[in-house]
Design an enzyme around this catalytic site. Structure first.
Site, PDB file in Angstrom:
ATOM      1  N   GLY A 140       5.232  14.643 -14.673  1.00  0.00           N
ATOM      2  CA  GLY A 140       4.535  15.613 -14.252  1.00  0.00           C
ATOM      3  C   GLY A 140       3.181  15.966 -14.633  1.00  0.00           C
ATOM      4  N   SER A 141       2.303  14.843 -15.038  1.00  0.00           N
ATOM      5  CA  SER A 141       0.945  14.946 -15.260  1.00  0.00           C
ATOM      6  C   SER A 141       0.291  15.409 -14.102  1.00  0.00           C
ATOM      7  CB  SER A 141       0.440  13.892 -16.215  1.00  0.00           C
ATOM      8  OG  SER A 141       0.057  12.701 -15.330  1.00  0.00           O
ATOM      9  N   ASN A 142       0.447  14.792 -12.910  1.00  0.00           N
ATOM     10  CA  ASN A 142      -0.362  15.270 -11.863  1.00  0.00           C
ATOM     11  C   ASN A 142       0.153  16.494 -11.207  1.00  0.00           C
ATOM     12  OD1 ASN A 142      -1.989  13.012 -10.318  1.00  0.00           O
ATOM     13  ND2 ASN A 142      -0.128  11.759 -10.979  1.00  0.00           N
TER      14      ASN A 142
ATOM     15  N   ILE B  79      12.319   6.773  -1.689  1.00  0.00           N
ATOM     16  CA  ILE B  79      11.627   6.624  -0.253  1.00  0.00           C
ATOM     17  C   ILE B  79      12.191   7.811   0.695  1.00  0.00           C
ATOM     18  CG2 ILE B  79      11.414   5.078   1.725  1.00  0.00           C
ATOM     19  CD1 ILE B  79      11.409   2.700  -0.487  1.00  0.00           C
TER      20      ILE B  79
ATOM     21  N   HIS C  17      -0.876   7.909  -4.705  1.00  0.00           N
ATOM     22  CA  HIS C  17      -0.337   6.526  -5.205  1.00  0.00           C
ATOM     23  C   HIS C  17      -1.245   5.861  -5.769  1.00  0.00           C
ATOM     24  CE1 HIS C  17       1.786   2.723  -4.246  1.00  0.00           C
ATOM     25  NE2 HIS C  17       0.526   2.310  -4.067  1.00  0.00           N
TER      26      HIS C  17
ATOM     27  N   ARG D  33      20.657   8.539   2.305  1.00  0.00           N
ATOM     28  CA  ARG D  33      19.342   9.065   2.226  1.00  0.00           C
ATOM     29  C   ARG D  33      18.980  10.311   3.205  1.00  0.00           C
ATOM     30  NH1 ARG D  33      15.460   5.624  -0.651  1.00  0.00           N
ATOM     31  NH2 ARG D  33      16.530   3.802  -1.260  1.00  0.00           N
TER      32      ARG D  33
ATOM     33  N   GLU E 249      -6.627   9.960 -10.703  1.00  0.00           N
ATOM     34  CA  GLU E 249      -5.368  10.688 -10.093  1.00  0.00           C
ATOM     35  C   GLU E 249      -5.470  12.070 -10.134  1.00  0.00           C
ATOM     36  OE1 GLU E 249      -1.378   9.201 -10.449  1.00  0.00           O
ATOM     37  OE2 GLU E 249      -1.809   7.170 -10.920  1.00  0.00           O
TER      38      GLU E 249
ATOM     39  N   ASN F 257       0.774  12.207  -0.528  1.00  0.00           N
ATOM     40  CA  ASN F 257       1.385  11.478  -1.968  1.00  0.00           C
ATOM     41  C   ASN F 257       0.267  10.955  -2.578  1.00  0.00           C
ATOM     42  OD1 ASN F 257       3.199  10.013  -3.446  1.00  0.00           O
ATOM     43  ND2 ASN F 257       2.539   8.217  -2.061  1.00  0.00           N
TER      44      ASN F 257
END
Ligand code: NHR
Ligand code: GAR
Length: 220
Positions: A21-23, A97, A114, A70, A179, A112
């Site tokens: 969870g650093s972002n 996904i 990435h 899914r 990021e 997102n």
């Protein structure tokens, strides 16, 4: 006559994570044009969930292994997010996904981060693959999420140099710093309705462009 446009209401942001969870922390530290109202994870023990709880943010966890498909997992994510009236969804290290059930529901409000310079290195294990290819530049991308994995319209990118002594770990650490810069920036653009999407191309409307038009229209 009052020609001021009414201030837009702040967007309600849901963040999906699978790990540390650093972002997410970068989103909480920086102004991102909205409020993170809920953090969800497919991993019950994701460190980022603790971080969210410590910040007083609502959380949920849904174990993907407990769903027959899914699509059923995706529907449960939609139910959790819509129950909190989320406007914008951010995948911040989310490792499942998503099917069109989810990507169609949140189309245009789903992004997102990435860890590669897309369209190079979609998918997993990006840093090791970039090193093995001998690339001299690597980096990260924030993109709108579509049903095609890691292939939606690109909002922002940042590059880092690959040094001779880099390992996948040192490279990941350098990319992560970037990021944390571009994710809050891109979320803010989305929350402020400043993205103009034309196919895969995203352009950024300048601040006040909409307000200027509203004022001139109001003034006749
Ligand atoms: N879903 C769609 N439809 N489109 C995208 O662009 C998505 C997405 C879901 C997640 C993040 C993504 C990344 O940035 C993301 C983008 C997981 C996998 C993966 O292979 C690939 C890419 C991304 C996230 N997941 C395995 C799976 O079977 C599980 C891997 C694991 O649990 O470690 O879902 O890279
Ligand atoms: C980040 O590097 C993110 O780009 C990456 O996982 C890390 C999560 O870190 N995402 C993916 O690999 C998606 N497949 P964080 O939990 O500390 O934000």
């Amino acid at each position: 006559m009052n020609t001021m446009a009414a201030p837009a209401t702040r967007k309600r942001i849901g963040v999906l994570i699978s790990g540390r969870g650093s972002n997410l922390a970068a989103l909480l530290r920086n102004e991102c044009g909205g409020d993170v109202v809920v953090v969800g994870s497919n991993k019950l023990d994701a460190k980022g969930l603790e971080l969210a709880r410590d910040a007083g943010i609502d959380t949920f966890a849904v174990n993907h292994k407990q769903f027959p498909s899914r699509e059923a997992f995706d529907q449960s994510l939609i139910d959790e997010l819509t129950a909190r009236s989320v406007d914008v969804v951010v995948l911040a290290g989310f490792m499942r996904i998503l099917t069109p059930v989810f990507t169609d529901h949140f189309a245009g409000c789903l992004i997102n981060i990435h860890p590669s310079l897309l369209p190079s290195y979609p998918g997993l294990d990006t840093h090791a693959r970039a090193l093995a290819d001998g690339v001299k530049l690597h980096g990260c991308t924030v993109h709108l999420v579509t049903s095609v994995l890691d292939h939606g319209p690109i909002i922002a990118q940042a590059a880092v140099q690959v040094d001779d002594d880099d390992t996948a770990e040192t490279l990941a650490a350098k990319v992560l710093v970037q990021e944390h810069q571009i994710l809050p920036y891109a979320v803010r653009l989305l929350c402020e309705d400043r993205l103009q999407v034309d196919g895969l191309r995203v352009s950024i409307r300048s601040v006040g462009a909409g307000l200027g038009r509203a004022v001139s229209e109001a003034a006749g």
